[in-house]
Design a protein around this motif. Structure first.
Motif: not given
Length: 77
Positions: A24-36, A44-49
């Motif tokens: 449900d992200s408009e910013v992160f695809d899976f590859a970019k999210a994995l990099e972060v 990432v935990e902070k962003l998810l909260r």
């Protein structure tokens, strides 16, 4: 979870966390999210909260608007 705890994440846990971020992200695809996740998993935990808090706020706002709409219909409808 503290920064140190993330050092013990295995690859599957990293991928799961990245998928949660990409969902449900408009910013992160899976590859970019994995990099972060690989570089700054505590962020990432902070962003998810924050995302969850925003979702809850939006739901509460929608409930308030619906209550007001129903009240108006009762008063003027």
């Amino acid at each position: 979870m503290t920064k140190g705890n993330f050092a013990y994440m295995n690859r599957q846990e990293q991928r799961d966390l990245a998928q949660r971020l990409a969902d449900d992200s408009e910013v992160f695809d899976f590859a970019k999210a994995l990099e972060v996740v690989e570089s700054r998993p505590w962020e990432v935990e902070k962003l998810l909260r924050i995302r969850e808090e925003n979702r809850k706020s939006q739901e509460e706002f929608a409930r308030i608007v619906e209550r007001q709409r129903r009240a108006l219909i009762e008063d003027y409808g």
